[in-house]
Design an enzyme around this catalytic site. Structure first.
Site, PDB file in Angstrom:
ATOM      1  NE  ARG B  16      43.029  44.152  30.798  1.00  0.00           N
ATOM      2  CZ  ARG B  16      43.893  44.692  29.964  1.00  0.00           C
ATOM      3  NH1 ARG B  16      44.560  43.946  29.097  1.00  0.00           N
ATOM      4  NH2 ARG B  16      44.135  45.997  30.010  1.00  0.00           N
ATOM      5  CG  HIS B 208      48.004  51.643  31.303  1.00  0.00           C
ATOM      6  ND1 HIS B 208      47.188  50.686  31.860  1.00  0.00           N
ATOM      7  CD2 HIS B 208      49.022  50.965  30.731  1.00  0.00           C
ATOM      8  CE1 HIS B 208      47.692  49.472  31.639  1.00  0.00           C
ATOM      9  NE2 HIS B 208      48.823  49.619  30.943  1.00  0.00           N
ATOM     10  CG  HIS B 210      53.723  49.056  30.773  1.00  0.00           C
ATOM     11  ND1 HIS B 210      53.741  47.733  30.409  1.00  0.00           N
ATOM     12  CD2 HIS B 210      52.410  49.401  30.823  1.00  0.00           C
ATOM     13  CE1 HIS B 210      52.495  47.304  30.234  1.00  0.00           C
ATOM     14  NE2 HIS B 210      51.673  48.289  30.469  1.00  0.00           N
ATOM     15  CB  CYS B 241      54.064  44.992  25.772  1.00  0.00           C
ATOM     16  SG  CYS B 241      53.573  44.941  24.025  1.00  0.00           S
ATOM     17  CG  ASN B 250      50.775  47.224  33.933  1.00  0.00           C
ATOM     18  OD1 ASN B 250      50.159  48.075  33.317  1.00  0.00           O
ATOM     19  ND2 ASN B 250      50.717  45.940  33.618  1.00  0.00           N
TER      20      ASN B 250
END
Lengths: 310, 310
Positions: B16, B208, B210, B241, B250
């Site tokens: 995703r 989460h 990056h 992003c 990520n």
């Protein structure tokens, strides 16, 4: 979170450890310009060159010319790698501030890289230290494969402790623990650095890590939590080990300086100035380098709002 | 060294969060094969797709077909991103195990990315939760820019705490703190995660991060030291992003799994199997990806001694 020291210092090793395995010879005048620019970034030390045989490391065959050509900026220590007595004499002749000796904790790596076991290296260091005694030059020893050997695997912590003991008995004044092929993990770094500093709290201990498996920054962070305040790093993440090729080389100086700055830990480094030097690096070495902050900008960077939003 | 939990779980978000910003549409059959391979690597969750409008995210326009085509391996939770009530109905129709909602802690990022302030997102979530109530689906909310906004800069910790409180009051069952543009540092991660877990010790909290500025692994490590046991990660380090382009996306799943494994922390992941899937990733997406371990091999890798040495 356990915080380490509020001040750390960085040793920029790219001119020696980085250029050493570059295929291209960087012309002497360019090296000098580059080191002079690094001298003004706030790093505490620069490992400028190696007094090795020009046959062994042809890209550093201009060691004297580099050391004589650079501007010696006050506050910066200029370090040279020295493999033998002849190298020590050459280093003293150019007035190096610090001599760095290298041996391997694992004999198979020592033989492959230096053609010497640790025992043979230690004998040789005794001869070097006779030459440097009384000169005022600081002598550091870097222990390669302190966190693992690409040929043998695990290197017992006891072995590293014994080598440090022997080095200090010889008169070595500082120790660098080197993760030569990027095998260390943060748990292991914490354990070994913690034990070394518990036994020799006064020891100038440097961590030298590679980013081969992406753990350069986390290993530096883990060492910092244990009280380590000195870090080797290479601009752009230059370097590597010919025996364990991979994605990346040394931990990247500007990424390390940026991490500490973001954490409020003083490095002495002017990040904008360091990034400006890092931006020129691909042109200097003729290829892209793995540093991240130079591409993404500091975490302080702000972006304009996209049009149409809001 | 403060150790966190001896067991952590990984949520693979590449299908995703990674594919979402890829320029190329990965054909549905390839996505299904890829997710099926990921299902057998030992990750705890896979964020498989997004029930967004196909116009908003054309590369995920095959959400139903993907969810209906994949094999649902027991022990793996299949997560889908849901932006609105219609998305929630679609997610329930395909029997997703978990729904992930996204809002931004910073309103300027929320408006740029979602065309909604945090307040507007919260209202919308209320409607979504009415639909999911009683369905048995787990509802998680991801808080973007929890560690900083690329437009506004610092995001006050109090703001993040208030948003979590509001989300939990609405009936959200899990929270992900997202460093959307790689601005977090390990000190900040420790402080925020520590505070969240101190206030809601029972909360399923996911980090989460990056790797935009190289700090993905160190931030995960720092959160783990505070007690965080759930981590989002993307195979190969896919993602990013669009508002803060940089070197990397990520944190890389295989690099994160490798770090934990080297530290003796159980992830459930079979690293060799994960690396085999990662090796196919450049072909799947049509470009090189930033993961390191897939290039260098695990730290367990041994090299043959060079001939002539010894």
């Amino acid at each position: 979170m356990p915080r380490g020291s509020e001040r750390v210092t960085l040793n920029e090793v790219a001119p020696r450890d980085g250029l050493q395995i570059e295929p291209r010879f960087v012309p002497t005048a360019e090296k000098i310009r580059w080191i002079d620019a690094l001298s003004r970034t706030g790093v505490a030390k620069i490992e400028a060159t190696s007094f090795t045989s020009p046959k062994a490391i042809p890209t550093l065959r201009d060691a004297e010319a580099v050391m004589q050509g650079i501007e010696r900026v006050p506050g910066v220590d200029y370090v040279v790698l020295v493999p033998n007595e002849k190298g020590a004499e050459r280093a003293l002749a150019v007035g190096a501030d610090e001599i760095n000796l290298v041996l391997s904790a694992s004999d198979s790596h020592g033989r492959a890289n230096l053609r010497m076991s640790a025992e043979q290296s230690l004998s040789r260091f005794a001869g070097i230290l006779e030459i440097t005694r009384g000169s005022g030059v600081h002598v550091n020893a870097s222990i390669s494969t302190a966190f693992g050997c690409p040929f043998e695997g695990a290197v017992p912590q006891r072995r590293v402790m014994e080598i440090i003991e022997r080095l200090l008995a010889l008169g070595v004044q500082g120790i660098s623990l080197c993760d030569t092929t990027g095998m260390a993990n943060p748990q292991q770094v914490a354990t070994l650095c913690g034990e070394v500093l518990a036994r020799w709290p006064w020891l100038p201990l440097t961590l030298h890590v590679h980013d081969t498996r992406g753990m350069g920054l986390v290993n530096a962070f883990s060492a910092w939590q244990q009280g380590v305040t000195r870090f080797d790093a290479a601009l752009g993440g230059l370097g590597g080990c010919p025996f364990a090729p991979g994605a990346s080389g040394n931990v990247c100086t500007e990424d390390l300086a940026h991490m500490f700055a973001q954490m409020g830990v003083e490095t002495g480094v002017d990040l904008a100035r360091l990034l400006a030097v890092a931006e020129e690096l691909p042109a200097l070495v003729g290829h892209a380098v793995p540093g991240q902050v130079v591409k993404a900008g500091s975490a302080e960077r702000r972006y304009p709002l996209p049009t149409g939003s809001g």
